[in-house]
Scaffold this active site. Structure first.
Site, mmCIF file in Angstrom:
data_model
loop_
_atom_site.group_PDB
_atom_site.id
_atom_site.type_symbol
_atom_site.label_atom_id
_atom_site.label_comp_id
_atom_site.label_asym_id
_atom_site.label_seq_id
_atom_site.Cartn_x
_atom_site.Cartn_y
_atom_site.Cartn_z
ATOM 1 N N PRO A 12 -35.867 -39.287 4.878
ATOM 2 C CA PRO A 12 -35.945 -39.217 6.335
ATOM 3 C C PRO A 12 -37.284 -38.607 6.739
ATOM 4 O O PRO A 12 -37.644 -37.527 6.266
ATOM 5 C CB PRO A 12 -34.780 -38.289 6.703
ATOM 6 C CG PRO A 12 -34.566 -37.448 5.488
ATOM 7 C CD PRO A 12 -34.911 -38.307 4.321
ATOM 8 N N CYS A 119 -35.324 -29.295 6.319
ATOM 9 C CA CYS A 119 -36.668 -29.340 6.902
ATOM 10 C C CYS A 119 -37.054 -27.980 7.474
ATOM 11 O O CYS A 119 -36.323 -27.417 8.294
ATOM 12 C CB CYS A 119 -36.743 -30.396 7.993
ATOM 13 S SG CYS A 119 -38.411 -30.569 8.682
ATOM 14 N N LYS A 162 -28.753 -32.741 3.146
ATOM 15 C CA LYS A 162 -30.029 -32.559 2.446
ATOM 16 C C LYS A 162 -30.444 -31.103 2.594
ATOM 17 O O LYS A 162 -30.536 -30.589 3.715
ATOM 18 C CB LYS A 162 -31.101 -33.477 3.028
ATOM 19 C CG LYS A 162 -32.438 -33.457 2.300
ATOM 20 C CD LYS A 162 -33.359 -34.545 2.863
ATOM 21 C CE LYS A 162 -34.661 -34.643 2.061
ATOM 22 N NZ LYS A 162 -35.595 -33.552 2.373
ATOM 23 N N HIS A 190 -34.169 -31.070 -1.988
ATOM 24 C CA HIS A 190 -35.630 -30.982 -2.022
ATOM 25 C C HIS A 190 -35.948 -29.786 -2.908
ATOM 26 O O HIS A 190 -35.620 -28.651 -2.554
ATOM 27 C CB HIS A 190 -36.189 -30.784 -0.616
ATOM 28 C CG HIS A 190 -37.687 -30.836 -0.567
ATOM 29 N ND1 HIS A 190 -38.384 -31.242 0.543
ATOM 30 C CD2 HIS A 190 -38.635 -30.538 -1.499
ATOM 31 C CE1 HIS A 190 -39.682 -31.180 0.302
ATOM 32 N NE2 HIS A 190 -39.852 -30.755 -0.937
ATOM 33 N N GLY A 225 -38.735 -34.419 -3.777
ATOM 34 C CA GLY A 225 -39.854 -33.493 -3.916
ATOM 35 C C GLY A 225 -40.803 -33.885 -5.026
ATOM 36 O O GLY A 225 -40.452 -33.817 -6.202
ATOM 37 N N ALA A 249 -40.797 -39.321 -0.263
ATOM 38 C CA ALA A 249 -41.246 -39.036 1.100
ATOM 39 C C ALA A 249 -42.736 -39.340 1.242
ATOM 40 O O ALA A 249 -43.116 -40.424 1.667
ATOM 41 C CB ALA A 249 -40.935 -37.595 1.471
ATOM 42 N N GLU A 250 -43.592 -38.404 0.861
ATOM 43 C CA GLU A 250 -45.028 -38.532 1.117
ATOM 44 C C GLU A 250 -45.635 -39.806 0.549
ATOM 45 O O GLU A 250 -46.439 -40.466 1.202
ATOM 46 C CB GLU A 250 -45.773 -37.318 0.561
ATOM 47 C CG GLU A 250 -45.765 -36.119 1.501
ATOM 48 C CD GLU A 250 -46.786 -35.077 1.086
ATOM 49 O OE1 GLU A 250 -47.033 -34.919 -0.120
ATOM 50 O OE2 GLU A 250 -47.326 -34.418 1.994
#
Length: 362
Positions: A12, A119, A162, A190, A225, A249-250
């Site tokens: 997300p 987050c 999460k 994460h 992660g 993610a990134e």
């Protein structure tokens, strides 16, 4: 019901995780895709609209701007035929009652509901949401239990959460034991603490112990992660077990085809991405933001990046990427003239602005 085991999935991400990015990811191997975090109170302002023109389900805010109806007031959009059994809706919440009300608005159009408790950014943790929930485990467990009982079970949809690591191992394991007892179907971890940044290496020292707790409670487990490729996903499965899933993610922000063993080059990626944006009428500001994440621009040397940065309309973006760029990322001949015109226009504008400043200082 969605099975989270042995999956390679899109994380997300606010702004990034809109429909076009999700569709690119799915086309290139993502097993599941998470939408961007949306706050419970925002969903509660929405009405569900069947968009027959785009074949989408739109959630439009009754309090949002109607400057461009269906665009400026759009909160969430899904393409059911393309995302069926693949889309997880992530919610930001710190209130069990609001979470249940909001989830019931979207649950029939998504494949699962996920709670953001990981987050650390301000837009997530204000009012006790996001990673702030790690400090209020009773509240977090109440939210999850309420969702399982009042949303998940009645609709046969999985509820998941999460999280991030707590500062020490013992507290993390204790929290995980509580969470898997709420009836959730999946836990995403994460592998960084709340204070760690993405440039820091993830901590996986006791992932195997967390995984064992999940297995004992028949809860699937996703590692997040520092994962950047399909190969790393497979390597982590070899290390922790074939039932483990991984979330990107990134790396997917820069290239949402990273789920493939052979990701697309950025020129081919942006052409495909813009085609989806055009098909589903993505908001220009979002399209522009995402594309500038995908286009490499070392030393401000990429002319395509410069053109996109100056683009004013959807048509400008489409013309630059689809018509004025070849598949190697070079500006084709017709685009060279456009660069010249744009440069002259910017130079003239800067000159006029400087004149105005000079006049005001007289």
């Amino acid at each position: 019901m969605v099975d989270y085991k042995s999956k390679f999935v899109l994380a997300p991400m606010v702004r990034i995780g809109e429909l076009p990015t999700r569709l690119v990811a799915l086309r290139h191997g993502a097993d599941l895709v998470w939408g961007p975090e949306i706050i419970d109170k925002k969903i509660l302002t929405c009405e569900r609209v069947v968009n027959t023109k785009l074949n989408t389900i739109d959630f439009l805010s009754t309090r949002g701007s109607t400057k461009i109806p269906g665009v400026t007031n759009l909160v969430f959009r899904t393409a059911p035929k393309l995302e069926e059994n693949k889309l997880i809706f992530q919610m930001g919440t710190s209130d069990a009652e609001l979470a249940v009300k909001a989830a019931n608005i979207v649950v029939k159009d998504v494949s699962g509901i996920d709670i953001n408790a990981g987050c650390p950014k301000h837009f997530s943790i204000h009012s006790g949401m996001g990673a702030a929930l790690l400090s209020t485990p009773d509240l977090l467990c109440n939210i999850l239990t309420s969702l399982v009982e009042q949303v998940g079970k009645p609709n046969n949809k999985p509820i998941s959460v999460k999280i991030r690591l707590l500062p020490n191992k013992e507290d993390t394991l204790a929290l995980v034991k509580r969470l898997v007892g709420t009836g959730i179907s999946n836990l995403t971890l994460h592998c960084r603490t709340r204070t760690m940044r993405n440039r820091e290496s993830p901590i996986r020292d006791y992932v195997s112990e967390i995984l064992e707790i999940c297995r004992e409670n028949k809860v699937s487990f996703i590692i997040n992660g520092g994962i950047t490729s399909y190969k790393e996903y497979r390597d982590l499965q070899k290390q922790f077990g074939d039932d483990v899933s991984c979330m990107v993610a990134e790396a997917a922000e820069i290239n949402p085809t990273v789920f493939s063993e052979t990701p697309l080059t950025w020129p081919k990626l942006t052409k495909e991405y813009v085609t989806f944006c055009k098909e589903f009428q993505n908001f220009k500001a979002n399209t522009k933001y995402c594309i500038t994440r995908m286009i490499p621009n070392p030393g401000n040397s990429n002319p395509i990046y410069a053109l996109i940065n100056r683009a004013k309309t959807d048509e400008d973006i489409e013309r630059i990427i689809l018509d004025n760029m070849d598949e190697q990322g070079n500006v084709i001949e017709s685009g060279q003239e456009q660069i010249k015109k744009e440069t002259e226009k910017e130079t003239k504008k800067e000159f006029l602005e400087n004149q105005v400043v000079a006049e005001t200082r007289k």
